[in-house]
Design a protein around this motif. Structure first.
Motif, mmCIF file in Angstrom:
data_model
loop_
_atom_site.group_PDB
_atom_site.id
_atom_site.type_symbol
_atom_site.label_atom_id
_atom_site.label_comp_id
_atom_site.label_asym_id
_atom_site.label_seq_id
_atom_site.Cartn_x
_atom_site.Cartn_y
_atom_site.Cartn_z
ATOM 1 N N ALA A 227 65.669 85.444 -9.497
ATOM 2 C CA ALA A 227 65.632 83.995 -9.279
ATOM 3 C C ALA A 227 64.263 83.565 -8.763
ATOM 4 O O ALA A 227 63.576 84.312 -8.076
ATOM 5 C CB ALA A 227 66.715 83.596 -8.287
ATOM 6 N N ASP A 228 63.869 82.351 -9.122
ATOM 7 C CA ASP A 228 62.636 81.784 -8.589
ATOM 8 C C ASP A 228 62.877 81.141 -7.228
ATOM 9 O O ASP A 228 62.025 81.189 -6.353
ATOM 10 C CB ASP A 228 62.088 80.730 -9.564
ATOM 11 C CG ASP A 228 61.759 81.339 -10.916
ATOM 12 O OD1 ASP A 228 60.971 82.298 -10.949
ATOM 13 O OD2 ASP A 228 62.309 80.867 -11.923
ATOM 14 N N LEU A 229 64.047 80.524 -7.066
ATOM 15 C CA LEU A 229 64.398 79.848 -5.823
ATOM 16 C C LEU A 229 65.854 80.153 -5.493
ATOM 17 O O LEU A 229 66.728 80.037 -6.356
ATOM 18 C CB LEU A 229 64.201 78.332 -5.964
ATOM 19 C CG LEU A 229 64.566 77.470 -4.746
ATOM 20 C CD1 LEU A 229 63.587 77.718 -3.604
ATOM 21 C CD2 LEU A 229 64.549 75.987 -5.123
ATOM 22 N N SER A 230 66.113 80.542 -4.248
ATOM 23 C CA SER A 230 67.468 80.872 -3.818
ATOM 24 C C SER A 230 67.811 80.144 -2.536
ATOM 25 O O SER A 230 66.973 80.036 -1.631
ATOM 26 C CB SER A 230 67.616 82.384 -3.587
ATOM 27 O OG SER A 230 67.414 83.111 -4.780
ATOM 28 N N LEU A 231 69.036 79.634 -2.464
ATOM 29 C CA LEU A 231 69.574 79.033 -1.257
ATOM 30 C C LEU A 231 70.770 79.869 -0.826
ATOM 31 O O LEU A 231 71.673 80.119 -1.637
ATOM 32 C CB LEU A 231 70.016 77.581 -1.503
ATOM 33 C CG LEU A 231 68.986 76.611 -2.077
ATOM 34 C CD1 LEU A 231 69.601 75.212 -2.216
ATOM 35 C CD2 LEU A 231 67.745 76.549 -1.206
ATOM 36 N N SER A 232 70.788 80.310 0.424
ATOM 37 C CA SER A 232 71.873 81.150 0.901
ATOM 38 C C SER A 232 72.353 80.670 2.256
ATOM 39 O O SER A 232 71.615 80.038 3.013
ATOM 40 C CB SER A 232 71.435 82.614 0.991
ATOM 41 O OG SER A 232 70.363 82.762 1.916
ATOM 42 N N ALA A 233 73.613 80.978 2.544
ATOM 43 C CA ALA A 233 74.201 80.590 3.825
ATOM 44 C C ALA A 233 75.335 81.545 4.143
ATOM 45 O O ALA A 233 75.987 82.087 3.243
ATOM 46 C CB ALA A 233 74.721 79.153 3.780
ATOM 47 N N ALA A 234 75.566 81.765 5.432
ATOM 48 C CA ALA A 234 76.655 82.620 5.889
ATOM 49 C C ALA A 234 77.340 81.954 7.060
ATOM 50 O O ALA A 234 76.684 81.315 7.898
ATOM 51 C CB ALA A 234 76.121 83.998 6.285
ATOM 52 N N GLY A 235 78.662 82.089 7.101
ATOM 53 C CA GLY A 235 79.421 81.473 8.173
ATOM 54 C C GLY A 235 80.688 82.230 8.453
ATOM 55 O O GLY A 235 80.882 83.365 7.979
ATOM 56 N N ALA A 236 81.574 81.610 9.207
ATOM 57 C CA ALA A 236 82.824 82.262 9.595
ATOM 58 C C ALA A 236 83.702 82.574 8.396
ATOM 59 O O ALA A 236 84.526 83.490 8.447
ATOM 60 C CB ALA A 236 83.573 81.368 10.578
ATOM 61 N N LEU A 237 83.532 81.837 7.291
ATOM 62 C CA LEU A 237 84.392 82.022 6.121
ATOM 63 C C LEU A 237 83.755 82.886 5.047
ATOM 64 O O LEU A 237 84.305 83.019 3.952
ATOM 65 C CB LEU A 237 84.764 80.652 5.537
ATOM 66 C CG LEU A 237 85.481 79.707 6.497
ATOM 67 C CD1 LEU A 237 85.785 78.385 5.809
ATOM 68 C CD2 LEU A 237 86.769 80.338 7.018
ATOM 69 N N GLY A 238 82.577 83.441 5.328
ATOM 70 C CA GLY A 238 81.934 84.300 4.360
ATOM 71 C C GLY A 238 80.486 83.915 4.130
ATOM 72 O O GLY A 238 79.888 83.184 4.927
ATOM 73 N N SER A 239 79.930 84.387 3.031
ATOM 74 C CA SER A 239 78.540 84.088 2.683
ATOM 75 C C SER A 239 78.440 83.767 1.203
ATOM 76 O O SER A 239 79.296 84.169 0.405
ATOM 77 C CB SER A 239 77.627 85.267 3.037
ATOM 78 O OG SER A 239 77.997 86.420 2.307
ATOM 79 N N ALA A 240 77.394 83.053 0.843
ATOM 80 C CA ALA A 240 77.188 82.674 -0.559
ATOM 81 C C ALA A 240 75.707 82.477 -0.807
ATOM 82 O O ALA A 240 74.932 82.204 0.124
ATOM 83 C CB ALA A 240 77.968 81.399 -0.890
ATOM 84 N N ILE A 241 75.327 82.624 -2.063
ATOM 85 C CA ILE A 241 73.941 82.406 -2.454
ATOM 86 C C ILE A 241 73.919 81.688 -3.793
ATOM 87 O O ILE A 241 74.735 81.971 -4.681
ATOM 88 C CB ILE A 241 73.168 83.742 -2.533
ATOM 89 C CG1 ILE A 241 71.698 83.493 -2.887
ATOM 90 C CG2 ILE A 241 73.816 84.693 -3.533
ATOM 91 C CD1 ILE A 241 70.834 84.742 -2.737
ATOM 92 N N THR B 182 66.442 79.199 -11.463
ATOM 93 C CA THR B 182 65.408 79.892 -12.206
ATOM 94 C C THR B 182 64.821 78.994 -13.285
ATOM 95 O O THR B 182 65.474 78.057 -13.755
ATOM 96 C CB THR B 182 65.957 81.186 -12.849
ATOM 97 O OG1 THR B 182 64.911 81.839 -13.570
ATOM 98 C CG2 THR B 182 67.096 80.865 -13.808
ATOM 99 N N THR B 183 63.600 79.304 -13.672
ATOM 100 C CA THR B 183 62.958 78.583 -14.779
ATOM 101 C C THR B 183 63.286 79.233 -16.111
ATOM 102 O O THR B 183 63.023 78.660 -17.164
ATOM 103 C CB THR B 183 61.430 78.571 -14.593
ATOM 104 O OG1 THR B 183 60.963 79.930 -14.480
ATOM 105 C CG2 THR B 183 61.039 77.804 -13.343
ATOM 106 N N HIS B 184 63.866 80.443 -16.071
ATOM 107 C CA HIS B 184 64.171 81.182 -17.302
ATOM 108 C C HIS B 184 65.587 80.870 -17.750
ATOM 109 O O HIS B 184 66.556 81.243 -17.105
ATOM 110 C CB HIS B 184 64.009 82.687 -17.068
ATOM 111 C CG HIS B 184 62.668 83.068 -16.544
ATOM 112 N ND1 HIS B 184 61.515 82.930 -17.278
ATOM 113 C CD2 HIS B 184 62.291 83.553 -15.327
ATOM 114 C CE1 HIS B 184 60.481 83.336 -16.559
ATOM 115 N NE2 HIS B 184 60.929 83.716 -15.372
ATOM 116 N N THR B 185 65.710 80.173 -18.848
ATOM 117 C CA THR B 185 67.016 79.818 -19.377
ATOM 118 C C THR B 185 66.899 79.579 -20.873
ATOM 119 O O THR B 185 65.823 79.238 -21.387
ATOM 120 C CB THR B 185 67.555 78.541 -18.694
ATOM 121 O OG1 THR B 185 68.780 78.153 -19.309
ATOM 122 C CG2 THR B 185 66.556 77.403 -18.790
#
Length: 339
Positions: free
Chosen positions: A222-236, A240-243
């Protein structure tokens, strides 16, 4: 020499348009207003970690008159353009008086139903400022006589009129959050709905903070990633520019070196209204980690006096967390949940 001329007066054929723009920064109760020959600038802030700006260009009004305040004497320099604070809550309530056709008007800014409705309307070819969604066509007149005077708003529709004088307060002299446009670590442009979807997905984790990671463009990853984690789990969420699509997710992307920064997640939720009504967003981060989100909102025909297409911008600046602050916040949230 004194003058009886008001410093500022303007007329809008639809307060609905102004209401939708100002709602984008309604996370604060008060707003600072700056009147200039070019238009009105509204700004709000949360402490020293977030600022938001909306500029209402004079083209958004069917008429706009600015009379520069006169200096105390002919030998003095002209005073600066008027700047003052008002109750943003009261202003929004005033502009919302005739918006009876808006079923979501009473919802809180965090309610997702508002965002879903805007996105569905956009897929149907109806933008936030089109005649299909205006809901009211009354005339709204603004005036300001000078220092110490209220900001007066007079609204009229179908023989019903209302006048509101909003008390003005002396503006704080706090400096804006510095953002270095000449020293960017990341710059990209994408559809605003993509960012809204990402923030909505991450919010389901109940996170305390959001981490942004950008890497130089490569064939893999990925060119840019947003991620977060909390009491209910994590996600990212990866961008990307490639598509294989002719319209890539990231329409432009600049990142000379890998960089990352973390921010309080609640600050991104403050910007969700802007994400919902905007067409595109320019995401930039300088070398100090300060994040700038500039949302482009399309303005339909008939918004001002020219009858053409135009746009308005809503800007947010967010200060990053210092090293270790995000981990402490997350730990604190986790402990609270366990109790």
């Amino acid at each position: 020499m004194a003058s009886n001329r008001p410093v500022f007066s303007a007329v809008s054929s639809s307060a609905r348009q102004l209401l939708l723009l100002l709602r984008c920064i309604s996370f604060a109760k008060k707003a600072q207003v700056r009147i200039s020959p070019e238009g009105l600038r509204f700004s709000t802030e949360e402490g020293s970690v977030m600022e938001a700006f909306v500029f209402l260009d004079k083209a958004l009004f069917s008429s706009y008159t600015y009379n520069a305040p006169l200096p105390p004497s002919s030998q003095d320099d002209p005073p600066d353009p008027p700047t003052f604070e008002i109750s943003l809550t009261s202003l929004l309530e005033t502009l919302n008086i005739f918006s009876l056709s808006d079923p979501n008007a009473s919802k809180r800014p965090g309610d997702y139903d508002n965002f879903t409705a805007h996105r569905l309307n956009r897929h149907l070819g109806i933008n936030a400022f089109s005649n299909h969604t205006l809901g009211m066509t009354g005339v709204c007149t603004f005036s300001y006589d000078g220092e110490g005077s209220p900001l007066s708003i007079h609204m009229s529709e179908s023989g019903v009129t209302t006048t509101c004088d909003l008390t003005t307060y002396e503006a704080d002299s706090a400096e804006e959050i510095p953002f270095s446009r000449d020293s960017l670590a990341v710059k990209t442009i994408m559809r605003s709905t993509y960012l809204l979807d990402a923030v909505t997905e991450l919010s389901s984790m109940s996170p305390a903070h959001l981490t942004m990671v950008a890497s130089p463009t490569s064939r893999a990853g990925a060119d840019l990633s947003l991620s977060a984690a909390g009491a209910l789990g994590s996600a990212i969420v990866d961008f990307t520019t490639h598509t294989s699509s002719e319209t890539p997710v990231l329409e432009t992307f600049y990142c000379p070196n890998k960089t990352s920064a973390s921010f309080k997640f609640g600050l991104f939720k403050h910007a969700q209204r802007a994400m919902a009504v905007a067409t595109k967003v320019s995401l930039r981060m300088d070398e100090e980690g300060v994040l700038s989100l500039q949302f482009l909102v399309e303005v339909g025909a008939g918004s001002g006096g020219g009858g053409g297409e135009g746009c308005a911008f809503v800007d947010f600046r967010i200060v990053p967390l210092v090293e270790g602050e995000g981990e402490l916040d997350g730990a604190g949230a986790e402990d609270t949940d366990s109790d």
